[in-house]
Design a protein around this motif. Structure first.
Motif, PDB file in Angstrom:
ATOM      1  N   HIS A  74      49.742  42.063  23.101  1.00 60.65           N
ATOM      2  CA  HIS A  74      49.598  41.254  21.887  1.00 60.65           C
ATOM      3  C   HIS A  74      48.587  41.880  20.925  1.00 60.65           C
ATOM      4  O   HIS A  74      48.772  41.854  19.704  1.00 60.65           O
ATOM      5  N   ALA A  75      47.526  42.444  21.476  1.00 61.63           N
ATOM      6  CA  ALA A  75      46.533  43.109  20.626  1.00 61.63           C
ATOM      7  C   ALA A  75      47.160  44.310  19.928  1.00 61.63           C
ATOM      8  O   ALA A  75      46.954  44.526  18.720  1.00 61.63           O
ATOM      9  N   ALA A  76      47.944  45.088  20.662  1.00 61.42           N
ATOM     10  CA  ALA A  76      48.608  46.245  20.065  1.00 61.42           C
ATOM     11  C   ALA A  76      49.564  45.816  18.958  1.00 61.42           C
ATOM     12  O   ALA A  76      49.693  46.498  17.928  1.00 61.42           O
ATOM     13  N   ASP A  77      50.241  44.685  19.152  1.00 63.68           N
ATOM     14  CA  ASP A  77      51.137  44.165  18.121  1.00 63.68           C
ATOM     15  C   ASP A  77      50.376  43.828  16.837  1.00 63.68           C
ATOM     16  O   ASP A  77      50.951  43.870  15.741  1.00 63.68           O
ATOM     17  N   ASP A  78      49.099  43.491  16.981  1.00 67.12           N
ATOM     18  CA  ASP A  78      48.242  43.196  15.820  1.00 67.12           C
ATOM     19  C   ASP A  78      47.454  44.419  15.366  1.00 67.12           C
ATOM     20  O   ASP A  78      46.489  44.289  14.607  1.00 67.12           O
ATOM     21  N   ASP A  79      47.856  45.599  15.868  1.00 67.14           N
ATOM     22  CA  ASP A  79      47.162  46.852  15.544  1.00 67.14           C
ATOM     23  C   ASP A  79      45.697  46.820  15.955  1.00 67.14           C
ATOM     24  O   ASP A  79      44.823  47.374  15.278  1.00 67.14           O
ATOM     25  N   GLU A  80      45.430  46.169  17.076  1.00 64.27           N
ATOM     26  CA  GLU A  80      44.080  46.104  17.642  1.00 64.27           C
ATOM     27  C   GLU A  80      44.082  46.812  18.993  1.00 64.27           C
ATOM     28  O   GLU A  80      45.095  46.798  19.718  1.00 64.27           O
ATOM     29  N   ARG A  81      42.952  47.403  19.339  1.00 61.96           N
ATOM     30  CA  ARG A  81      42.820  48.021  20.658  1.00 61.96           C
ATOM     31  C   ARG A  81      42.071  47.073  21.573  1.00 61.96           C
ATOM     32  O   ARG A  81      40.976  46.616  21.251  1.00 61.96           O
ATOM     33  N   LEU A  82      42.662  46.758  22.712  1.00 67.63           N
ATOM     34  CA  LEU A  82      42.025  45.899  23.704  1.00 67.63           C
ATOM     35  C   LEU A  82      42.173  46.553  25.070  1.00 67.63           C
ATOM     36  O   LEU A  82      43.279  46.673  25.595  1.00 67.63           O
ATOM     37  N   ALA A  83      41.053  46.995  25.637  1.00 59.86           N
ATOM     38  CA  ALA A  83      41.078  47.533  27.000  1.00 59.86           C
ATOM     39  C   ALA A  83      41.173  46.378  27.982  1.00 59.86           C
ATOM     40  O   ALA A  83      40.558  45.322  27.783  1.00 59.86           O
ATOM     41  N   THR A  84      41.962  46.545  29.019  1.00 62.84           N
ATOM     42  CA  THR A  84      42.081  45.517  30.052  1.00 62.84           C
ATOM     43  C   THR A  84      41.616  46.108  31.374  1.00 62.84           C
ATOM     44  O   THR A  84      42.044  47.196  31.778  1.00 62.84           O
ATOM     45  N   ILE A  85      40.736  45.379  32.034  1.00 66.06           N
ATOM     46  CA  ILE A  85      40.067  45.877  33.239  1.00 66.06           C
ATOM     47  C   ILE A  85      40.077  44.790  34.308  1.00 66.06           C
ATOM     48  O   ILE A  85      39.786  43.618  34.022  1.00 66.06           O
ATOM     49  N   LEU A  86      40.399  45.170  35.524  1.00 64.24           N
ATOM     50  CA  LEU A  86      40.322  44.268  36.663  1.00 64.24           C
ATOM     51  C   LEU A  86      39.299  44.833  37.636  1.00 64.24           C
ATOM     52  O   LEU A  86      39.489  45.913  38.200  1.00 64.24           O
ATOM     53  N   VAL A  87      38.187  44.122  37.801  1.00 60.65           N
ATOM     54  CA  VAL A  87      37.113  44.536  38.701  1.00 60.65           C
ATOM     55  C   VAL A  87      37.330  43.850  40.048  1.00 60.65           C
ATOM     56  O   VAL A  87      37.425  42.620  40.118  1.00 60.65           O
ATOM     57  N   VAL A  88      37.421  44.645  41.102  1.00 56.43           N
ATOM     58  CA  VAL A  88      37.662  44.104  42.440  1.00 56.43           C
ATOM     59  C   VAL A  88      36.565  44.622  43.369  1.00 56.43           C
ATOM     60  O   VAL A  88      36.433  45.826  43.573  1.00 56.43           O
ATOM     61  N   PHE A  89      35.775  43.712  43.923  1.00 57.39           N
ATOM     62  CA  PHE A  89      34.672  44.101  44.806  1.00 57.39           C
ATOM     63  C   PHE A  89      35.224  44.373  46.202  1.00 57.39           C
ATOM     64  O   PHE A  89      34.922  43.682  47.182  1.00 57.39           O
ATOM     65  N   ASP A  90      36.070  45.394  46.263  1.00 56.26           N
ATOM     66  CA  ASP A  90      36.758  45.733  47.502  1.00 56.26           C
ATOM     67  C   ASP A  90      37.090  47.227  47.461  1.00 56.26           C
ATOM     68  O   ASP A  90      37.016  47.857  46.403  1.00 56.26           O
ATOM     69  N   ALA A  91      37.471  47.770  48.592  1.00 58.83           N
ATOM     70  CA  ALA A  91      37.757  49.198  48.687  1.00 58.83           C
ATOM     71  C   ALA A  91      38.970  49.583  47.845  1.00 58.83           C
ATOM     72  O   ALA A  91      39.922  48.810  47.702  1.00 58.83           O
ATOM     73  N   ALA A  92      38.933  50.788  47.303  1.00 61.59           N
ATOM     74  CA  ALA A  92      40.036  51.275  46.468  1.00 61.59           C
ATOM     75  C   ALA A  92      41.351  51.270  47.243  1.00 61.59           C
ATOM     76  O   ALA A  92      42.412  50.943  46.693  1.00 61.59           O
ATOM     77  N   LEU A  93      41.310  51.636  48.520  1.00 61.67           N
ATOM     78  CA  LEU A  93      42.528  51.666  49.320  1.00 61.67           C
ATOM     79  C   LEU A  93      43.143  50.273  49.431  1.00 61.67           C
ATOM     80  O   LEU A  93      44.369  50.116  49.336  1.00 61.67           O
ATOM     81  N   SER A  94      42.310  49.261  49.619  1.00 62.17           N
ATOM     82  CA  SER A  94      42.813  47.889  49.694  1.00 62.17           C
ATOM     83  C   SER A  94      43.483  47.482  48.382  1.00 62.17           C
ATOM     84  O   SER A  94      44.521  46.819  48.378  1.00 62.17           O
ATOM     85  N   CYS A  95      42.874  47.898  47.268  1.00 60.90           N
ATOM     86  CA  CYS A  95      43.453  47.595  45.958  1.00 60.90           C
ATOM     87  C   CYS A  95      44.797  48.298  45.787  1.00 60.90           C
ATOM     88  O   CYS A  95      45.757  47.704  45.281  1.00 60.90           O
ATOM     89  N   THR A  96      44.869  49.554  46.210  1.00 67.64           N
ATOM     90  CA  THR A  96      46.109  50.316  46.087  1.00 67.64           C
ATOM     91  C   THR A  96      47.233  49.675  46.893  1.00 67.64           C
ATOM     92  O   THR A  96      48.365  49.524  46.412  1.00 67.64           O
ATOM     93  N   VAL A  97      46.933  49.290  48.118  1.00 66.27           N
ATOM     94  CA  VAL A  97      47.934  48.647  48.977  1.00 66.27           C
ATOM     95  C   VAL A  97      48.424  47.348  48.348  1.00 66.27           C
ATOM     96  O   VAL A  97      49.629  47.054  48.334  1.00 66.27           O
ATOM     97  N   ARG A  98      47.493  46.581  47.800  1.00 64.50           N
ATOM     98  CA  ARG A  98      47.873  45.309  47.173  1.00 64.50           C
ATOM     99  C   ARG A  98      48.725  45.544  45.921  1.00 64.50           C
ATOM    100  O   ARG A  98      49.719  44.853  45.696  1.00 64.50           O
ATOM    101  N   LEU A  99      48.348  46.529  45.124  1.00 64.38           N
ATOM    102  CA  LEU A  99      49.088  46.813  43.897  1.00 64.38           C
ATOM    103  C   LEU A  99      50.498  47.298  44.188  1.00 64.38           C
ATOM    104  O   LEU A  99      51.421  47.043  43.405  1.00 64.38           O
ATOM    105  N   GLU A 100      50.684  48.002  45.297  1.00 64.26           N
ATOM    106  CA  GLU A 100      52.008  48.502  45.646  1.00 64.26           C
ATOM    107  C   GLU A 100      52.997  47.374  45.902  1.00 64.26           C
ATOM    108  O   GLU A 100      54.214  47.568  45.824  1.00 64.26           O
ATOM    109  N   ARG A 101      52.477  46.186  46.180  1.00 60.84           N
ATOM    110  CA  ARG A 101      53.344  45.036  46.441  1.00 60.84           C
ATOM    111  C   ARG A 101      53.638  44.241  45.166  1.00 60.84           C
ATOM    112  O   ARG A 101      54.394  43.265  45.213  1.00 60.84           O
TER     113      ARG A 101
END
Length: 229
Positions: free
Chosen positions: A179-206
């Motif tokens: 939606h920000a891009a549609d308005d010609d705005e830049r909006l970075a989106t970040i998800l901070v997870v206090f967990d191991a990168a491998l756990s995040c990768t496994v979860r994202l694969e699902r």
């Protein structure tokens, strides 16, 4: 694109009391200056499986071993402070412990992001804010942390563990960016997870929800939040 304070519903009012507990600020401040091993310690202890400090000292000899105490007393003291704060969280009841952990990750994220934007207005980094777009239905749930700077805006959600990575969260972040891009705005989106990168990768694969444009910050890469762009 514009930012707005979240409506103070009953959940937010109760949670605000936990966010204001000095333990949250103390733990977040310690973790902001901690190394990776100390953060792993905090995650393990705050899960609440044991509140015996001697057991944790035995399991983390790289932080509490006799050589550490003798050769680097400052590091030993920092690890002890992290352990004490983490045990205070673990000692909470199951329901409260979960809320405290979430509040600590949010406060830690805010602290690190503020370091990245030193010298700018204090209002540039905010908590519990919604992002509104003309003609688009507003999301009910606010973002945990937002950066509100022209050309550097960001929407950040925080999770204690990889299990918190859900389709709803990923869709909300990606929709905001789109939606920000549609308005010609830049909006970075970040998800901070206090967990191991491998756990995040496994979860994202699902997950089938779009997340390619969302930055995932794991336990190993937390300090990236404070780094210069």
């Amino acid at each position: 694109m514009r930012f707005q304070d979240a409506a103070p519903d009953a959940r937010a009012i109760v949670y605000a009391g936990i966010q204001a507990d000095p333990l949250v600020a103390r733990a977040a401040a310690l973790l902001a200056d901690a190394g990776h091993a100390e953060r792993v310690l905090a995650r393990a202890v705050m899960n609440g499986e044991s509140t015996d400090p001697s057991a944790w000292r035995t399991m983390f000899p790289g932080l509490f071993g006799p050589d550490v105490a003798a050769n680097d007393p400052g590091a030993f003291e920092r690890a002890e402070a992290v352990l004490v704060a983490s045990l205070a969280v673990a000692d909470r009841g199951e329901g409260a412990r979960s809320q405290y952990r979430g509040a600590i990750v949010e406060s830690l994220t805010e602290t690190l992001v503020r370091r990245r934007h030193l010298g700018v207005s204090a209002n540039a980094v905010r908590r519990e804010r919604r992002i509104l777009f003309d003609g688009v239905r507003a999301e009910i749930h606010p973002y945990d942390v937002t950066v509100e700077l022209p050309g550097e805006s960001a929407a950040i959600d925080c999770k204690w563990g990889a299990r918190g990575i859900s389709a709803d969260v990923l869709h909300q972040l990606d929709d905001a960016r789109t939606h920000a891009a549609d308005d010609d705005e830049r909006l970075a989106t970040i998800l901070v997870v206090f967990d191991a990168a491998l756990s995040c990768t496994v979860r994202l694969e699902r997950q089938t929800a779009p997340h390619e444009a969302t930055e995932i910050v794991s336990l190993e890469t937390l300090d990236r939040l404070a780094a210069d762009p």
